[in-house]
Write a protein that holds these residues in place. Structure first.
Motif: not given
Length: 153
Positions: A9-10, A15-17, A103-110, A147-153
Motif C-alpha cells: 500500500i502506498s 496511517i495504514v495501522f 507499507t506491506r500489509l500481510a494478513l494470515s489466518f490459522d 485506504l489509498e483513495s481515502r487518504a488522498s481525499a
C-alpha cells in the motif's frame, strides 16, 4: 489450516495501522454484512483484552463467536483469537514498512478444529484453499486501494 495474503500500500505504516486498527469502522462494515457485533470489554482504547461477541449466519445456521485481541504492538502487529462452533481462529495482521511512504500489509489466518464437524469444515476449506486465498488477496487489494483513495481525499 493456514491462509495468507499480502498487499503493498502506498501509505506510511502508521496511517495504514490507524485504519487497520479502526475497529469502530470495521464493526460498522461487519454490521452491513448482517453480522451482529457487540464489544464486551467497554468503550476505552483498543489494547490486549479488547473483546467482541459476534452473531452471524453461516451455511444456513446461526453461529456465535467470541473474538479478543491477544497482541497489539502498534504500528506493527494486531493479533486476534476467535472461538466459534468447534473452531479456533487466529488472525494476524503484520505491517512492514517498505519505505517511508510504502507499507506491506500481510494478513494470515490459522484455523484449528476442535470437533469432528469442525474438522469436516476445515477439510472442505483445504480443498478450496487456492480459490479462498485468491479471493482473500483480491479483497485485500481492494482494501488497500480504498485506504489509498481515502487518504488522498
Amino acid at each position: 489450516m493456514k491462509f495468507h495474503a499480502k498487499e503493498d500500500i502506498s501509505l506510511p505504516r502508521q496511517i495504514v495501522f490507524d485504519h487497520v486498527s479502526d475497529f469502530e469502522r470495521l464493526e460498522k462494515r461487519a454490521m452491513r454484512r448482517d453480522i451482529e457485533v457487540k464489544r464486551t470489554s467497554g468503550q476505552g482504547p483498543l489494547d490486549v483484552g479488547t473483546a467482541w461477541r459476534l452473531k452471524f449466519q453461516f451455511r444456513g445456521r446461526s453461529r456465535k463467536a467470541m473474538s479478543e485481541i491477544v497482541r497489539f504492538d502498534a504500528p506493527e502487529i494486531v493479533e486476534i483469537e476467535t472461538e466459534t462452533s468447534g473452531i479456533d481462529l487466529r488472525t494476524q495482521v503484520d505491517l512492514i514498512a517498505l519505505s517511508p511512504t510504502r507499507t506491506r500489509l500481510a494478513l494470515s489466518f490459522d484455523m484449528t478444529a476442535r470437533t469432528l464437524s469442525a474438522r469436516l469444515l476445515v477439510q472442505s476449506l483445504k480443498l478450496a484453499k487456492g480459490s479462498i486465498e485468491a479471493k482473500l488477496s483480491e479483497r485485500l487489494e481492494e482494501y488497500g486501494r480504498e485506504l489509498e483513495s481515502r487518504a488522498s481525499a
